[in-house]
Write a protein that holds these residues in place. Structure first.
Motif, mmCIF file in Angstrom:
data_model
loop_
_atom_site.group_PDB
_atom_site.id
_atom_site.type_symbol
_atom_site.label_atom_id
_atom_site.label_comp_id
_atom_site.label_asym_id
_atom_site.label_seq_id
_atom_site.Cartn_x
_atom_site.Cartn_y
_atom_site.Cartn_z
ATOM 1 N N VAL A 113 -3.066 1.613 -8.630
ATOM 2 C CA VAL A 113 -1.686 1.715 -9.112
ATOM 3 C C VAL A 113 -0.951 0.649 -8.861
ATOM 4 O O VAL A 113 -0.607 0.331 -7.879
ATOM 5 C CB VAL A 113 -1.172 2.977 -8.673
ATOM 6 C CG1 VAL A 113 0.377 3.256 -9.433
ATOM 7 C CG2 VAL A 113 -1.928 4.445 -8.499
ATOM 8 N N PRO A 114 -0.332 -0.208 -10.030
ATOM 9 C CA PRO A 114 0.533 -1.245 -9.891
ATOM 10 C C PRO A 114 1.849 -0.777 -9.403
ATOM 11 O O PRO A 114 2.231 0.536 -9.736
ATOM 12 C CB PRO A 114 0.676 -1.676 -11.236
ATOM 13 C CG PRO A 114 -0.550 -1.226 -11.959
ATOM 14 C CD PRO A 114 -0.876 -0.006 -11.482
ATOM 15 N N ASP A 115 2.545 -1.451 -8.601
ATOM 16 C CA ASP A 115 3.903 -1.095 -8.192
ATOM 17 C C ASP A 115 4.793 -1.380 -9.435
ATOM 18 O O ASP A 115 4.607 -2.172 -10.405
ATOM 19 C CB ASP A 115 4.383 -1.742 -6.955
ATOM 20 C CG ASP A 115 5.111 -2.875 -7.135
ATOM 21 O OD1 ASP A 115 4.339 -3.807 -7.796
ATOM 22 O OD2 ASP A 115 5.884 -3.396 -6.301
ATOM 23 N N PRO A 116 6.010 -0.620 -9.350
ATOM 24 C CA PRO A 116 7.109 -1.115 -10.349
ATOM 25 C C PRO A 116 7.475 -2.569 -10.760
ATOM 26 O O PRO A 116 7.795 -2.747 -11.981
ATOM 27 C CB PRO A 116 8.150 -0.154 -10.101
ATOM 28 C CG PRO A 116 7.795 0.889 -9.366
ATOM 29 C CD PRO A 116 6.767 0.189 -8.393
ATOM 30 N N SER A 117 7.341 -3.291 -9.678
ATOM 31 C CA SER A 117 7.666 -4.638 -9.799
ATOM 32 C C SER A 117 6.662 -5.451 -10.447
ATOM 33 O O SER A 117 6.933 -6.797 -10.923
ATOM 34 C CB SER A 117 7.968 -5.405 -8.376
ATOM 35 O OG SER A 117 6.755 -5.345 -7.759
ATOM 36 N N GLY A 118 5.335 -4.963 -10.605
ATOM 37 C CA GLY A 118 4.240 -5.829 -11.031
ATOM 38 C C GLY A 118 3.751 -6.852 -10.396
ATOM 39 O O GLY A 118 2.684 -7.439 -10.728
ATOM 40 N N GLN A 119 4.029 -6.797 -9.160
ATOM 41 C CA GLN A 119 3.625 -7.811 -7.939
ATOM 42 C C GLN A 119 2.464 -7.385 -7.280
ATOM 43 O O GLN A 119 1.887 -8.383 -6.672
ATOM 44 C CB GLN A 119 4.627 -8.472 -7.121
ATOM 45 C CG GLN A 119 5.974 -9.025 -7.996
ATOM 46 C CD GLN A 119 7.060 -9.447 -7.344
ATOM 47 O OE1 GLN A 119 7.062 -10.827 -6.692
ATOM 48 N NE2 GLN A 119 7.892 -8.610 -6.598
ATOM 49 N N TRP A 120 2.334 -6.144 -7.247
ATOM 50 C CA TRP A 120 1.446 -5.645 -6.192
ATOM 51 C C TRP A 120 0.346 -4.464 -6.922
ATOM 52 O O TRP A 120 1.052 -3.786 -7.707
ATOM 53 C CB TRP A 120 1.968 -4.941 -5.140
ATOM 54 C CG TRP A 120 2.985 -5.771 -4.472
ATOM 55 C CD1 TRP A 120 4.363 -5.686 -4.656
ATOM 56 C CD2 TRP A 120 2.956 -7.025 -3.459
ATOM 57 N NE1 TRP A 120 4.981 -6.852 -3.739
ATOM 58 C CE2 TRP A 120 4.186 -7.541 -3.153
ATOM 59 C CE3 TRP A 120 1.820 -7.550 -2.769
ATOM 60 C CZ2 TRP A 120 4.299 -8.720 -2.318
ATOM 61 C CZ3 TRP A 120 1.883 -8.525 -1.994
ATOM 62 C CH2 TRP A 120 2.965 -9.212 -1.574
ATOM 63 N N LEU A 121 -0.822 -4.305 -6.361
ATOM 64 C CA LEU A 121 -1.613 -3.255 -6.937
ATOM 65 C C LEU A 121 -1.975 -2.613 -5.606
ATOM 66 O O LEU A 121 -2.493 -3.238 -4.474
ATOM 67 C CB LEU A 121 -2.871 -3.720 -7.556
ATOM 68 C CG LEU A 121 -3.802 -2.814 -8.062
ATOM 69 C CD1 LEU A 121 -3.193 -2.331 -9.346
ATOM 70 C CD2 LEU A 121 -5.400 -3.499 -8.169
ATOM 71 N N LEU A 122 -1.838 -1.214 -5.435
ATOM 72 C CA LEU A 122 -2.148 -0.360 -4.319
ATOM 73 C C LEU A 122 -3.449 0.409 -4.760
ATOM 74 O O LEU A 122 -3.676 0.929 -6.075
ATOM 75 C CB LEU A 122 -1.064 0.462 -3.891
ATOM 76 C CG LEU A 122 0.121 -0.064 -3.162
ATOM 77 C CD1 LEU A 122 0.913 -1.187 -3.991
ATOM 78 C CD2 LEU A 122 0.954 0.888 -2.695
ATOM 79 N N CYS A 123 -4.268 0.407 -3.921
ATOM 80 C CA CYS A 123 -5.456 1.175 -4.048
ATOM 81 C C CYS A 123 -5.555 2.148 -2.707
ATOM 82 O O CYS A 123 -5.527 1.871 -1.630
ATOM 83 C CB CYS A 123 -6.870 0.485 -3.966
ATOM 84 S SG CYS A 123 -8.237 1.249 -4.000
ATOM 85 N N THR A 124 -5.807 3.427 -3.209
ATOM 86 C CA THR A 124 -6.136 4.590 -2.187
ATOM 87 C C THR A 124 -7.411 4.451 -1.870
ATOM 88 O O THR A 124 -8.388 4.631 -2.846
ATOM 89 C CB THR A 124 -5.449 5.993 -2.625
ATOM 90 O OG1 THR A 124 -6.039 6.189 -3.974
ATOM 91 C CG2 THR A 124 -3.886 5.996 -2.552
#
Length: 365
Positions: free
Chosen positions: A161-172
């Protein structure tokens, strides 16, 4: 449309073709009732399109191919590649993700990212100008395990899931009990891991949803909220997200079932948030219910109630962008149920269902 009439909005339903699904189902969505009517099925265009995502402009639909070989596919929803009035049209070739069992995907920038459950890895594929997929897959392998031997013998990346800023991608990662954070600020550097954030051992984080802070100010002044759904325990872990630093701070957990059903064998699957940020819903496989959470009562969500999901084994939830309806993809009963949402309490009331064998997700055009 060519005859001057306005076409109804569309929903797209993913499925497991290996379990009798009909590929990607296109359905018309009645804007007054929320009802779905099936129009088209891709059938054999791609194997096991279990999760779908739209391009930012909505003209391209992406699908994983959840198989041991692992692939992704793109479909045109408009433009010159379109040959029919209802169904998506393959756009380019199906492309390997260089990972096994992709379960989730997301678009960020000029790349498509997949979470590969079986291999425990994340993949980035380039996007061409027309939205089709490039073939140069970049992958990052996760490492680690958890205490639940039969499910956490190794890493199992489950959602990106990309964060709202578009700078990071988070993976569970269900297998490592952690959230892996990737830095997207320098895309030419490839898949650059920023940090791994551990959650409580044995919880099995499966999916997450962002609740962005609406306050004014730059990224460094914001502190968004993330709700992580845990598959191995009936809980949601709430975290504070600091986009300026790419930092994730776990705050606490909320149980998804009332105490009298705490012993039920249950495997939560997917979250959905109301557009106004007041409520969250979580699908429960096993309990076959949808949990309603109040997000306004304090730092942690408050359990409001649970309602039957309208079928068996709800694999995915999707909130309509208007907030009026909620949809559950019930994999084992082979249907998609829709609910009218009480705007005051967030409680969904079952309204109808559409037959959809081995249904696995719902997205709206």
């Amino acid at each position: 449309m060519a005859d001057g009439t306005e076409r109804q909005p569309r929903a797209y339903i993913g499925s497991f073709t290996s379990a009798g699904g009909r590929g990607i189902t296109t359905a018309a969505l009645d804007p007054d009732t929320g009802a779905l009517t099936a129009l088209h099925h891709t059938e054999d265009a791609v194997t096991n399109p279990s999760f779908l995502a739209l391009s930012p402009g909505g003209g391209v639909l992406y699908a994983v191919s959840e198989t041991d070989q692992g692939a992704a596919a793109a479909f045109s929803l408009d433009g010159p590649a379109r040959t029919g009035p209802d169904g998506p049209v393959p756009l380019g070739q199906t492309v390997s993700v260089a990972g096994a069992g992709p379960t989730h995907l997301a678009v960020a920038g000029r790349r498509l990212y997949t979470a590969n459950y079986t291999s425990g890895s994340v993949t980035a594929l380039p996007l061409r100008a027309d939205g089709s997929l490039g073939t140069r897959a970049l992958t990052h392998q996760h490492h680690g395990r958890g205490p639940v031997a039969e499910r956490q013998e190794g890493p199992h990346a489950h959602a990106v899931v990309p964060d709202p800023s578009g700078q990071w991608l988070l993976c569970t990662d269900l297998g490592t009990d952690s959230v892996w954070i990737y830095d997207l600020r320098a895309p030419e550097a490839g898949l650059r891991l920023h940090r791994e954030v551990p959650l409580r051992a044995g919880t099995g984080p499966r999916h997450l949803a962002f609740l962005a802070d609406s306050r004014e100010g730059g990224d460094a002044a914001r502190a968004d909220v993330i709700h992580v759904v845990n598959e191995l325990e009936s809980t949601v872990t709430t975290c504070r997200w600091h986009p300026g630093q790419g930092e994730l701070e776990p705050l606490g957990e909320t149980f998804l079932l009332p105490p009298e059903r705490a012993a039920v064998e249950n495997h939560p699957s997917a979250p959905a948030l109301s557009p106004d940020g007041r409520f969250a819903w979580v699908a429960n496989r096993g309990d076959d219910s949808v949990t309603v959470l109040d997000l306004t009562s304090g730092e942690l969500p408050e359990l409001v109630t649970t309602v039957p999901c309208g079928g068996h084994w709800p694999r995915d939830l999707a909130a309509h962008p208007t907030g009026r309806w909620l949809y559950a993809a019930n994999e084992r009963s082979g249907d998609v149920s829709w609910f009218e949402v009480d705007q005051g309490t967030g409680t969904p009331a079952l309204t109808g269902s559409l037959t959809a064998p081995a249904a696995s997700c719902v997205v709206f055009a």
